[in-house]
Design an enzyme around this catalytic site. Structure first.
Site, PDB file in Angstrom:
ATOM      1  N   LEU A  32      19.650 -22.411 -28.038  1.00 28.03           N
ATOM      2  CA  LEU A  32      19.803 -21.117 -28.618  1.00 28.03           C
ATOM      3  C   LEU A  32      21.420 -21.293 -29.380  1.00 28.03           C
ATOM      4  O   LEU A  32      22.203 -21.996 -28.833  1.00 28.03           O
ATOM      5  CB  LEU A  32      19.692 -19.940 -27.572  1.00 28.03           C
ATOM      6  CG  LEU A  32      18.485 -19.467 -26.973  1.00 28.03           C
ATOM      7  CD1 LEU A  32      18.962 -18.636 -25.777  1.00 28.03           C
ATOM      8  CD2 LEU A  32      17.557 -19.109 -27.931  1.00 28.03           C
ATOM      9  N   GLY A  36      26.185 -23.947 -26.868  1.00 25.44           N
ATOM     10  CA  GLY A  36      27.278 -24.853 -26.974  1.00 25.44           C
ATOM     11  C   GLY A  36      26.892 -26.240 -27.649  1.00 25.44           C
ATOM     12  O   GLY A  36      27.610 -27.359 -27.421  1.00 25.44           O
ATOM     13  N   SER A 105      16.840 -26.001 -33.849  1.00 30.00           N
ATOM     14  CA  SER A 105      15.396 -26.546 -33.921  1.00 30.00           C
ATOM     15  C   SER A 105      14.416 -25.717 -32.970  1.00 30.00           C
ATOM     16  O   SER A 105      13.964 -26.440 -31.951  1.00 30.00           O
ATOM     17  CB  SER A 105      15.401 -28.146 -33.718  1.00 30.00           C
ATOM     18  OG  SER A 105      16.208 -28.447 -32.552  1.00 30.00           O
TER      19      SER A 105
END
Length: 198
Positions: A32, A36, A105
């Site tokens: 998401l 990080g 992605s």
């Protein structure tokens, strides 16, 4: 579709590996927004370069300033975005460079296609799921994107109005609500060493 083209062979991948004294590999970070990915990718790239490895980071935002500046965020555009990055990262890996990609992605099919593109040419592909609970990603929200998505300002936002299809069997599964950037990068480094990629 181009038809008047010819593939020009030169060195084989094994010859490149022998000359460069390095293996090429693609490290594909997915997760998401605000999980990080890019921060870990930066730390990993710095480590590899400081240890004499040829590495290059392909970042979701940066790529959209150039190569993919003609693409938006519809599902079709996201598919094309990942298709292009899959091809570029494969070229890097074939050149014996360590390609580090950090892209949301969100669709499993696109990531599977990226993997197949590599494995069809016997190039290593390491999928890294940078996992974080949605509520933690929203709390981080460094770019204010989740807030805008919740307000309806941003459409087609992964995790809010668009789906994220989590990897089922990634090579590496990071939980960045529990590990630091340094710890996450070290997990990837340890995996690469265990496979003799570095």
């Amino acid at each position: 579709m181009a038809t008047n083209i010819t593939w020009h062979s030169n060195l084989t991948h094994d010859e490149r590996k022998s000359l460069s004294n390095q293996s090429g590999v693609t490290i594909w970070l997915t997760g998401l927004s605000a999980s990080g990915k890019s921060t870990i990718a930066c730390a990993l790239e710095q480590y590899l370069l400081q240890h004499g490895k040829s590495a290059y980071r392909l970042d979701g935002d940066n790529i959209r300033f150039g190569l993919n500046k003609d693409l938006g965020f519809t599902e079709q555009d996201r598919n094309e975005n990942i298709r292009r990055i899959s091809e570029v990262s494969k070229l890097f890996a074939d050149s014996t460079t360590i390609a580090i990609t950090s892209f949301i992605s969100p669709y499993k099919k696109d990531r599977d296609n990226a993997r197949k593109l590599h494995t069809d040419d016997n190039l290593p592909f390491v999928e890294v799921y940078v996992d974080v609970p949605l509520e933690v990603a929203e709390q981080r929200d460094p770019k204010g994107l989740y807030k805008k998505a919740r307000e309806g300002i941003i459409k087609n936002f992964t995790g809010i109005s668009d789906p994220y299809e989590a990897p089922e069997t990634p090579e590496i599964h990071l939980h960045t609500d529990k590990t630091t950037v340094e710890e996450s990068a070290q997990i990837i480094i340890d995996y690469l060493k265990s496979k003799n990629y570095i």
